[in-house]
Design a protein around this motif. Structure first.
Motif, short mmCIF file in Angstrom:
data_model
loop_
_atom_site.label_atom_id
_atom_site.label_comp_id
_atom_site.label_asym_id
_atom_site.label_seq_id
_atom_site.Cartn_x
_atom_site.Cartn_y
_atom_site.Cartn_z
N LEU A 95 24.93 -1.51 6.72
CA LEU A 95 23.46 -1.44 6.78
C LEU A 95 22.95 -0.77 8.05
CD1 LEU A 95 22.56 -4.97 5.35
CD2 LEU A 95 22.41 -2.76 4.18
N LYS A 96 23.78 -0.69 9.07
CA LYS A 96 23.36 -0.04 10.31
C LYS A 96 23.18 1.46 10.13
CE LYS A 96 25.51 -3.27 13.60
NZ LYS A 96 26.59 -3.42 14.63
N GLU A 97 23.94 2.05 9.20
CA GLU A 97 23.95 3.51 9.11
C GLU A 97 23.60 4.06 7.73
OE1 GLU A 97 27.55 5.17 10.66
OE2 GLU A 97 27.62 3.79 12.36
N ILE A 98 23.62 3.21 6.70
CA ILE A 98 23.41 3.69 5.33
C ILE A 98 22.11 3.12 4.78
CG2 ILE A 98 24.41 3.91 3.03
CD1 ILE A 98 26.16 5.13 5.18
N ASP A 99 21.35 3.94 4.08
CA ASP A 99 20.14 3.49 3.40
C ASP A 99 20.53 2.53 2.27
OD1 ASP A 99 17.80 3.17 1.96
OD2 ASP A 99 17.39 5.31 1.76
N SER A 100 20.14 1.28 2.39
CA SER A 100 20.56 0.28 1.39
C SER A 100 19.99 0.57 0.01
CB SER A 100 20.16 -1.13 1.83
OG SER A 100 18.74 -1.25 1.91
N LYS A 101 18.95 1.39 -0.06
CA LYS A 101 18.41 1.75 -1.37
C LYS A 101 19.40 2.59 -2.18
CE LYS A 101 13.48 1.72 -0.25
NZ LYS A 101 12.24 2.55 -0.17
N LYS A 102 20.38 3.17 -1.50
CA LYS A 102 21.35 4.03 -2.17
C LYS A 102 22.67 3.32 -2.46
CE LYS A 102 20.38 7.73 -2.77
NZ LYS A 102 19.62 8.31 -3.91
#
Length: 256
Positions: A191-198
């Protein structure tokens, strides 16, 4: 009559806040009843494992899902079977004949090098929406946090609509320990680096679903949901279960 203040849910044709179910062979008649009552809570249906290839009246089932604007795709095991037998072009033709517009590219059962998966995404992205999966179904195979983040990021950059984090239908591999406990440290790092919507987090059990709702929000994407659990899951998203009673009204965490 609506009179409660509840977390705001995405609606209509969702791009996040997705509920993706795993269809392990629901009879068509039973499916008709499920969708009549709860179709509004389902966004994606996975025809689990390789079951689509031998499902009687498969076209009828796909049409039924699509009547409720539910996207359909075949489980990654069928893709991997086709990969190992060098039948990906035939598989793509098979999906198009069925009217399926989504394809999963995974390596949960066999080890497909990342570069091969990235190449296939580039070859197929003009014809299909693509879901890629990261993680192994083998609970004894461990990936480092760095490898998780690298694979998810590269798959999204290559053109995937979503990346699924492996969890199996048992919740005992991938993002879960063999005991079924969530690898919370891994989730926090993603979650620090990736868009959780994806990301679609496989969360087959209510305890897994509640973790993600409380951690990310009511509009987290959840997969491998049992069809019988979709109403309970929606209640959880809306703060109508004790474990999510105080879920904050917030959008999914974003990283840009």
């Amino acid at each position: 009559m609506e009179f409660l203040s509840l977390p705001v849910r995405t609606s209509g044709k969702r791009t996040y806040g997705i509920t993706s179910i795993a269809d392990f062979g629901i009879p068509t008649g039973e499916l008709e009843n499920i969708l009549a009552d709860f179709g509004q809570f389902i966004d994606i249906a996975k025809l689990a494992i390789g079951s689509a290839y031998i499902t009687p009246n498969i076209k009828k089932k796909i049409n039924l899902y699509q009547q409720y604007e539910i996207d359909v795709y075949c489980g990654g095991t069928l893709f991997e079977k086709c990969f190992v037998q060098h039948k990906i072009p035939e598989y793509a033709s098979y999906l198009k004949e069925l009217g399926i517009h989504w394809i999963e590219i995974s390596n949960g059962t066999i080890d497909i090098p990342l570069q091969d998966r990235l190449r296939l995404i580039q070859e197929l992205e003009e014809e299909f929406h693509i879901i890629a999966e990261v993680g192994s179904k083998d609970a004894n195979k461990e990936m480092s946090v760095c490898d998780w983040k690298m694979e998810v990021a590269q798959l999204l950059e290559a053109g995937c609509d979503y990346v699924i984090t492996e969890g199996r239908d048992s919740g005992t591999s991938g993002i879960y320990e063999k005991s079924g406990d969530i690898k919370s440290y891994l989730i926090q790092e993603l979650l620090k680096e990736i868009d959780s919507k994806k990301i679609i987090f496989e969360a087959p059990l209510p305890k897994h679903q509640m973790y993600f709702i409380n951690e990310i929000g009511p509009n987290v994407n959840l997969g491998n949901v049992k069809p019988a659990d979709v109403l309970v899951l929606e209640a959880q998203r809306c703060g109508l279960r004790c474990e999510t009673f105080y879920v904050e009204e917030r959008a999914c965490k974003l990283t840009f």
